[in-house]
Design an enzyme around this catalytic site. Structure first.
Site, PDB file in Angstrom:
ATOM      1  N   ASP A 161       3.546   0.085  12.250  1.00 27.81           N
ATOM      2  CA  ASP A 161       2.293  -0.379  11.630  1.00 27.81           C
ATOM      3  C   ASP A 161       1.906  -1.779  12.079  1.00 27.81           C
ATOM      4  O   ASP A 161       0.801  -2.233  11.791  1.00 27.81           O
ATOM      5  CB  ASP A 161       2.406  -0.342  10.093  1.00 27.81           C
ATOM      6  CG  ASP A 161       2.513   1.081   9.600  1.00 27.81           C
ATOM      7  OD1 ASP A 161       2.854   1.273   8.424  1.00 27.81           O
ATOM      8  OD2 ASP A 161       2.292   2.000  10.404  1.00 27.81           O
ATOM      9  N   LYS A 210       0.849  -1.211   0.000  1.00 28.09           N
ATOM     10  CA  LYS A 210       0.000   0.000   0.000  1.00 28.09           C
ATOM     11  C   LYS A 210       0.874   1.247   0.000  1.00 28.09           C
ATOM     12  O   LYS A 210       0.677   2.154  -0.815  1.00 28.09           O
ATOM     13  CB  LYS A 210      -0.890   0.012   1.239  1.00 28.09           C
ATOM     14  CG  LYS A 210      -1.566   1.361   1.514  1.00 28.09           C
ATOM     15  CD  LYS A 210      -2.492   1.354   2.714  1.00 28.09           C
ATOM     16  CE  LYS A 210      -1.805   1.541   3.998  1.00 28.09           C
ATOM     17  NZ  LYS A 210      -1.446   2.938   4.345  1.00 28.09           N
ATOM     18  N   ASN A 211       1.864   1.281   0.894  1.00 30.19           N
ATOM     19  CA  ASN A 211       2.609   2.532   1.075  1.00 30.19           C
ATOM     20  C   ASN A 211       3.620   2.806  -0.029  1.00 30.19           C
ATOM     21  O   ASN A 211       4.129   3.912  -0.142  1.00 30.19           O
ATOM     22  CB  ASN A 211       3.255   2.559   2.463  1.00 30.19           C
ATOM     23  CG  ASN A 211       2.187   2.616   3.546  1.00 30.19           C
ATOM     24  OD1 ASN A 211       1.043   2.966   3.274  1.00 30.19           O
ATOM     25  ND2 ASN A 211       2.545   2.239   4.762  1.00 30.19           N
ATOM     26  N   ARG A 224      -9.508   0.279   3.604  1.00 19.93           N
ATOM     27  CA  ARG A 224      -8.556   1.234   3.004  1.00 19.93           C
ATOM     28  C   ARG A 224      -7.220   0.558   2.700  1.00 19.93           C
ATOM     29  O   ARG A 224      -6.523   0.942   1.782  1.00 19.93           O
ATOM     30  CB  ARG A 224      -8.287   2.384   3.977  1.00 19.93           C
ATOM     31  CG  ARG A 224      -9.256   3.511   3.947  1.00 19.93           C
ATOM     32  CD  ARG A 224      -8.700   4.664   4.758  1.00 19.93           C
ATOM     33  NE  ARG A 224      -7.281   4.891   4.436  1.00 19.93           N
ATOM     34  CZ  ARG A 224      -6.377   5.346   5.305  1.00 19.93           C
ATOM     35  NH1 ARG A 224      -6.721   5.583   6.540  1.00 19.93           N
ATOM     36  NH2 ARG A 224      -5.125   5.533   4.950  1.00 19.93           N
ATOM     37  N   ARG A 226       0.215  14.418  13.181  1.00 21.37           N
ATOM     38  CA  ARG A 226       0.986  14.013  11.986  1.00 21.37           C
ATOM     39  C   ARG A 226       1.350  15.256  11.176  1.00 21.37           C
ATOM     40  O   ARG A 226       0.771  15.546  10.145  1.00 21.37           O
ATOM     41  CB  ARG A 226       0.181  13.024  11.157  1.00 21.37           C
ATOM     42  CG  ARG A 226      -0.192  11.781  11.951  1.00 21.37           C
ATOM     43  CD  ARG A 226      -0.928  10.765  11.138  1.00 21.37           C
ATOM     44  NE  ARG A 226      -0.014  10.005  10.281  1.00 21.37           N
ATOM     45  CZ  ARG A 226      -0.460   9.047   9.442  1.00 21.37           C
ATOM     46  NH1 ARG A 226      -1.747   8.827   9.327  1.00 21.37           N
ATOM     47  NH2 ARG A 226       0.379   8.357   8.686  1.00 21.37           N
ATOM     48  N   CYS A 255      -5.224   8.023   8.957  1.00 22.35           N
ATOM     49  CA  CYS A 255      -5.573   7.437  10.256  1.00 22.35           C
ATOM     50  C   CYS A 255      -5.341   8.430  11.394  1.00 22.35           C
ATOM     51  O   CYS A 255      -4.378   9.190  11.389  1.00 22.35           O
ATOM     52  CB  CYS A 255      -4.693   6.220  10.519  1.00 22.35           C
ATOM     53  SG  CYS A 255      -5.179   4.819   9.533  1.00 22.35           S
TER      54      CYS A 255
HETATM   55  C1  EPZ Z   1       4.144   6.520   6.601  1.00 21.34           C
HETATM   56  O1  EPZ Z   1       3.438   7.608   7.152  1.00 21.34           O
HETATM   57  C2  EPZ Z   1       3.124   5.416   6.448  1.00 21.34           C
HETATM   58  N1  EPZ Z   1       2.045   5.889   5.577  1.00 21.34           N
HETATM   59  C3  EPZ Z   1       2.558   5.041   7.813  1.00 21.34           C
HETATM   60  O2  EPZ Z   1       1.723   3.913   7.608  1.00 21.34           O
HETATM   61  C4  EPZ Z   1       3.704   4.627   8.736  1.00 21.34           C
HETATM   62  O3  EPZ Z   1       3.180   4.373  10.018  1.00 21.34           O
HETATM   63  C5  EPZ Z   1       4.733   5.750   8.807  1.00 21.34           C
HETATM   64  O4  EPZ Z   1       5.187   6.074   7.474  1.00 21.34           O
HETATM   65  C6  EPZ Z   1       5.950   5.369   9.636  1.00 21.34           C
HETATM   66  O5  EPZ Z   1       6.530   4.219   9.096  1.00 21.34           O
HETATM   67  C7  EPZ Z   1       2.255   5.963   4.257  1.00 21.34           C
HETATM   68  O6  EPZ Z   1       3.338   5.637   3.773  1.00 21.34           O
HETATM   69  C8  EPZ Z   1       1.109   6.449   3.425  1.00 21.34           C
HETATM   70  P1  EPZ Z   1       6.413   9.561   8.836  1.00 21.34           P
HETATM   71  P2  EPZ Z   1       4.139   9.057   7.206  1.00 21.34           P
HETATM   72  O7  EPZ Z   1       6.509  10.841   8.103  1.00 21.34           O
HETATM   73  O8  EPZ Z   1       5.043   9.206   6.044  1.00 21.34           O
HETATM   74  C9  EPZ Z   1       6.760  12.647  12.386  1.00 21.34           C
HETATM   75  C10 EPZ Z   1      -0.212   2.629   7.720  1.00 21.34           C
HETATM   76  O9  EPZ Z   1      -0.774   2.099   8.683  1.00 21.34           O
HETATM   77  N2  EPZ Z   1       6.813  13.654  11.312  1.00 21.34           N
HETATM   78  O10 EPZ Z   1       7.460   8.515   8.628  1.00 21.34           O
HETATM   79  O11 EPZ Z   1       3.098  10.057   7.432  1.00 21.34           O
HETATM   80  C11 EPZ Z   1       5.413  11.964  12.456  1.00 21.34           C
HETATM   81  O12 EPZ Z   1       4.536  12.713  13.257  1.00 21.34           O
HETATM   82  C12 EPZ Z   1       0.312   4.040   7.858  1.00 21.34           C
HETATM   83  O13 EPZ Z   1       0.010   2.085   6.609  1.00 21.34           O
HETATM   84  C13 EPZ Z   1       7.092  14.978  11.636  1.00 21.34           C
HETATM   85  O14 EPZ Z   1       7.283  15.312  12.814  1.00 21.34           O
HETATM   86  O15 EPZ Z   1       5.008   8.897   8.530  1.00 21.34           O
HETATM   87  C14 EPZ Z   1       5.760  10.647  13.075  1.00 21.34           C
HETATM   88  O16 EPZ Z   1       5.850  10.818  14.477  1.00 21.34           O
HETATM   89  C15 EPZ Z   1      -0.009   4.669   9.199  1.00 21.34           C
HETATM   90  N3  EPZ Z   1       7.148  15.903  10.651  1.00 21.34           N
HETATM   91  C16 EPZ Z   1       7.144  10.348  12.522  1.00 21.34           C
HETATM   92  O17 EPZ Z   1       7.664  11.581  12.067  1.00 21.34           O
HETATM   93  C17 EPZ Z   1       6.954  15.564   9.328  1.00 21.34           C
HETATM   94  O18 EPZ Z   1       7.034  16.453   8.464  1.00 21.34           O
HETATM   95  C18 EPZ Z   1       7.156   9.381  11.356  1.00 21.34           C
HETATM   96  O19 EPZ Z   1       6.246   9.869  10.390  1.00 21.34           O
HETATM   97  C19 EPZ Z   1       6.684  14.213   9.011  1.00 21.34           C
HETATM   98  C20 EPZ Z   1       6.625  13.286  10.013  1.00 21.34           C
END
Ligand code: EPZ
Length: 416
Positions: free
Chosen positions: A304, A22-23, A396, A121, A116
């Site tokens: 995840d 998916k991702n 989803r 986020r 989610c």
């Molecule tokens: C991706 O989300 C995945 N979603 C998420 O999967 C997954 O949990 C996550 O990566 C972590 O592996 C998709 O790829 C569509 P991050 P993403 O940016 O990119 C903080 C699922 O269940 N952060 O790696 O949004 C954030 O708050 C979903 O399939 C900032 O602070 O995650 C988090 O604490 C849920 N500032 C951490 O970093 C930013 O600009 C990791 O987030 C971006 C992120």
């Protein structure tokens, strides 16, 4: 609103075939905006998030058509850089259209993404990257506007390891002038998959999968044929379901190294995991031992799978400490598990799970995608019947979940 009725107590047994990630899919589809000619994408998972991303591509003017199990996308006719509000809020990954449209048109207008409810986020790291490349970002009326006279390569050190920011900056930097270096980059397999797709279009990206990615801007990107990697989170979910139900399941069409952290944890619990090329067999033997889990960026234990794993820990022998170090709100499944008798205490980002012998079936709801998967696993192993509502979250991100579980001997049915 559909519900899932599950009769617990049936060990899962047999083979399950894993779909595309998916991702990866929700990053590679927006990336096709950068392509000057047709992209053929294979192994896309049959899930709502992919369907919603396809709708955004069509709204932007791309030609999207199915050819058997392949999707053909021609974005050469995309004539706008504005993403529709209703479509954008359906999922988090709509933010990839900022990097893709900025990279192509030097302009993008994308409403804030949805996704989610698993805690705060922010997208500050995405914005930091775009600004480093020379874009001006403004946010008003819930719309993120990005524009740049020119995009110039730059060095960006991410404050947090972010999958989304890493990919989004790659998208915007592909055709920038000069070289961009992303430091403290995320290393998830999706990033490698997206970089491989972009390189197949003619981009020049090196180091994806490490914490330093170098992107040398090119003038033009063509088309390509690409196959999405298998979904490690779907695979991990079935591994955990097999172990929890005391079953014996062959998980097929995977890349075992992507699951190393889960396999290692399972072996620690006393569960048998046998790797064999592109498949992996999980054989439970009795009650798993409680182990501690701390979610980390790849290759650490994935956030995840924290919620599905918490179900396995809820019936393990001993007490498990689960630390969710990525998100500050990813324990919404705990209250639902408590309805089923689980003994869990949450303090901030830590859940202390005292293993009990058996969960008992109850009416529960899926609060987010992976919590939904956790509740399905709980229903499979509980005493009696479990009814899960709010299935939209599960639809989803899990392809043909019921069919795959029924194929493994689960007893369940979906009612409208
Ligand atoms: C991706 O989300 C995945 N979603 C998420 O999967 C997954 O949990 C996550 O990566 C972590 O592996 C998709 O790829 C569509 P991050 P993403 O940016 O990119 C903080 C699922 O269940 N952060 O790696 O949004 C954030 O708050 C979903 O399939 C900032 O602070 O995650 C988090 O604490 C849920 N500032 C951490 O970093 C930013 O600009 C990791 O987030 C971006 C992120």
């Amino acid at each position: 609103m559909d519900k899932l009725i599950i009769e617990g107590g049936h060990a899962l047994d047999g083979e399950v075939y894993i779909g595309g990630a998916k991702n990866s899919a929700v990053a590679i589809l927006p990336a096709s905006i950068l392509a000057g000619s047709t992209c053929t994408i294979k192994n896309l998972p049959n899930i709502k998030d992919v369907y919603n991303i396809r709708n955004i591509l069509v709204q932007l003017g791309a030609e999207v058509k199915e050819d058997g199990d392949r999707l053909l996308i021609n974005s050469s006719k995309v004539d706008t850089y504005r993403v529709d509000f209703e479509l954008s809020k359906k999922l988090r990954a709509s933010y990839y259209f900022i990097g893709a449209l900025l990279g192509r048109f030097r302009k993008a207008e994308v409403p804030f993404p949805g996704g989610c409810d698993i805690g705060v986020r922010p997208i500050d790291q995405h914005i930091k990257g775009f600004e480093a490349l020379g874009a001006k970002i403004t946010i008003e009326h819930g719309i993120i506007r990005a524009e740049a006279d020119e995009l110039r390569g730059s060095s960006i050190f991410l404050d947090v390891v972010s999958v989304g920011a890493t990919i989004n900056i790659m998208l915007a930097a592909c055709m920038a002038k000069g070289t961009t270096v992303i430091e403290n980059a995320a290393k998830e397999p999706y990033i490698v998959d997206t970089a491989n797709f972009l390189n197949a279009l003619g981009a020049n990206i090196k180091g994806a999968g490490t914490d330093e990615i170098k992107i040398k801007g090119v003038d033009f990107l063509g088309g390509c044929e690409h196959c999405i990697i298998p979904d490690q989170m779907e695979a991990g979910t079935y591994m955990i379901a097999a172990a929890a139900s005391k079953g014996d399941v062959l998980v097929k069409n995977i890349i075992p190294t992507h699951l190393d952290s889960i396999s290692a944890k399972m072996k620690e619990m006393g569960i048998k995991v046998v790797e064999n090329g592109d498949s992996l067999r999980v054989i439970a033997n009795g009650r798993p031992k409680a182990v501690n889990i701390k979610t980390m960026p790849y290759p650490g234990f994935p956030t995840d799978l924290q919620q599905p794993m918490s179900v396995l820990m809820s019936i393990a022998e001993g007490t498990a400490i689960v630390t969710e170090s990525i998100y500050d709100g990813r324990f919404k499944h705990v209250d639902e598990l408590k309805r089923m008798g689980a003994k869990i205490n949450v303090e901030g980002r830590i859940a202390v799970i005292e293993g009990i012998k058996k969960l008992s079936g109850a009416p529960v709801c899926a609060t987010d995608l992976r919590a939904g998967a956790a509740m399905v696993i709980a229903g499979l192993i509980a005493e009696g019947e479990t009814v899960i509502s709010d299935l939209k979250h599960i639809d989803r991100g899990y392809e043909d979940l019921e069919e795959k579980l029924l194929g493994l001997g689960a007893k369940m049915k979906r009612i409208p």
